[in-house]
Structure formats: C-alpha cells, structure tokens
Design an enzyme around this catalytic site. Structure first.
Site, PDB file in Angstrom:
ATOM      1  CE  LYS A  62      -3.911   2.188   2.198  1.00 56.03           C
ATOM      2  NZ  LYS A  62      -5.023   2.015   3.125  1.00 56.03           N
ATOM      3  CG  ASP A 160     -11.144   4.653   8.565  1.00 50.62           C
ATOM      4  OD1 ASP A 160     -12.251   5.023   9.025  1.00 50.62           O
ATOM      5  OD2 ASP A 160     -10.992   4.270   7.391  1.00 50.62           O
TER       6      ASP A 160
END
Length: 304
Positions: A62, A160
C-alpha cells in the site's frame, strides 16, 4: 473509503503505473514486489496483492501518499511525514495489529509491505449475522483494545477504526488493518477536501470542536465504542451518514439505548463518553472486557 489512485512502482529503479501493466508488463517495486491485483481501498489509495519475488510469498502493498491532495510545494514535507509513519508502523509488533514487513520509497510514493491475511472483516460478519452475542463481541472488542493499546504506545493513531478495518480470522484472531490514514499523536489536525479524515459514523465528537487538538487515542477509543455497540445492538448508535448528521445525533441523544448489551453496557457507555477526558482508555477497556468474558452473557438476539 474510496480512493482509486494509480500507484507508482519501481522496476530496476524506474517508476511505473499499475494501470500501464497491460502494455508495459507487470509493475514491480524495487525489483522485488510484483503488483498483482487491487484487493481493497483505504484513505490513501488502493491496497494491492503482490508477490514477493525474493521470498516467494504473497504480501499486501500500500502507498501512503495521496498525490491528488499534494501540491508540488508540499510534496517533500508529505514524503517525510509518510516516511515517519511507515517507520512507526513497522515498529509495532503485536498479534492484533497487521504486520509490516518492509518500507520502500520511490520518486513520488512511500510504500509499506504488509502481511497478507486471510479472513473475513467484522463488517462482513455483521452483514451476515446481523448481531453478535455478548461473549463473542467482548472477545473481538478485547482484541481490538489490545491492538489499539500497542498502536498508541508507538505514538500512532489509527483514525479509521471500524468493522471494515477489523479482520477476524478463522481461528478467532482479530487483527486491526488499514493504517492508510494513520497519523502521529500530537500531529496537526489533518483535513481533506474540507473535512476531517475518517468514516463519519465512527468519528468522535471532539474532532469537530472549534479548538479541537485533532485526533487522539481517545478518538480511536470512541470508534471502538461505536463498533462494540454495533456488534451487540445490530445498528449504529448515532444516526446519519454525513458528518453533520452524525454529530447532530450525538448532540441530541448522547446516550444511545442499549437493549442487548448486558454486561457490555458499562464498557460501551464508558467508551462513548462525549468528553474525551472522561472516556475509557485502552487499558481500562481491556480490563473491563476481561471481566465481561469471565461471566456468562445473554445470547445474541434473533434477527427479525
């Protein structure tokens, strides 16, 4: 989360774009990690399944930079910040936090290489089952709290925490994943496209106060409380999908009704304290969840 960035890769030291693979062959980062297919999206772009050519294993890769929100003037600072975040995440070694194997910096991107995990997200489990029984919810919550404590001890903030970013493996292990919008404790308040980064139903109310210090460990713990409520009650504690709707719901009804939480009630209420100073910290939440697991809880309610 919804980004769809084209990631930069490196093959023999040159950058390339994953979307060019059909004409230029596979994208390979640092001559080692071959990007195979996107497997998810997060706050800073897609996560790719990749093949580690050196160790012959599959990994998740990522990028930490969102180049759409980065101007030429801020590129250098953003690269430095992403580098620090990658290094901090790589230092977290805990069974309830996704393992980071490597950090790579190319011309315009900072990449992290993570362990590729098999399992179902908590969001998938809730879509399938509707609600979870108190013992299972407490076990998942306990493992989430343990992971968050390790993250916070490294001065990192997840930002998150939600069912979609919690992986539940077949053996019952729970792993916090998707640190794409993670930041450091004490960092400046970060906004994006005019709003605070994160998923509205899980954002703590203090993040929107005029003198907000920005994200803190307490705001991650609020999201844990929302997730615990959702597991046992089968719905979110505060209505709305937009930030202003959720915040209005919190202001109007700060104490959501608990019907099925049983012994989890005090934990959820402590995590959903609107004053962050009075909110449970990870260690206290852990202790309370262990107590819940030591006593039998009510079965999960049947779906209507």
């Amino acid at each position: 989360m919804h980004d769809d960035d084209g990631f930069s890769g490196a093959d023999g030291g040159t950058d390339g774009q994953p979307e060019d693979r059909r004409t230029a062959g596979p994208t390979v980062i640092e001559g080692r990690y071959e990007l195979l297919e996107p497997i998810g999206s997060g706050g800073m772009g897609e996560v790719w399944k990749a093949h580690d050519r050196r160790l012959r294993r599959f990994v998740a890769v990522k990028g930490l930079l969102d180049r759409r929100a980065t101007t030429a003037e801020t590129q250098k600072a953003a690269m430095q910040r992403a580098r620090r975040e990658a290094e901090a995440l790589a230092k977290i070694e805990h069974q309830n936090v996704v393992t980071v194997h490597d950090q790579i910096e190319t011309a315009d991107q900072v990449w992290i290489v993570m362990k590729l995990l098999e399992g179902r997200s908590l969001a998938d489990l809730l879509r399938r089952d509707g609600v979870l029984g108190v013992p299972r919810a407490a076990d998942i919550g306990l493992q989430m709290a343990q992971g968050l404590r390790a993250v916070h001890e490294a001065s990192v903030l997840h930002r998150d925490v939600k069912p979609g970013n919690v992986l539940v493996r077949d053996g019952g292990q729970v792993v916090l994943v998707d640190f794409g919008i993670a930041t450091f404790e004490g960092a400046d308040r970060v906004t994006r496209y005019g709003g605070v980064i994160g998923t509205p139903p899980y954002l703590a109310p203090e993040l929107f106060a005029p003198a907000s210090p920005g994200p803190t460990p307490a705001s991650d713990l609020w999201a844990l409380g929302v997730t615990l409520y959702e597991m046992v009650e089968g719905r979110l504690p505060f209505g709305g999908s937009e930030v202003w709707e959720v915040q209005a719901s919190i202001q109007q009804s700060p104490d959501p009704v608990l019907r099925y939480a049983g012994p989890l009630g005090p934990v959820i209420q402590g995590l959903l304290a609107t004053d962050p100073g009075g909110r449970l910290d990870a260690a206290t939440a852990e202790a309370m969840l262990r107590e819940v697991l030591a006593e039998p809880g009510p079965p999960a309610p049947t779906r209507a």
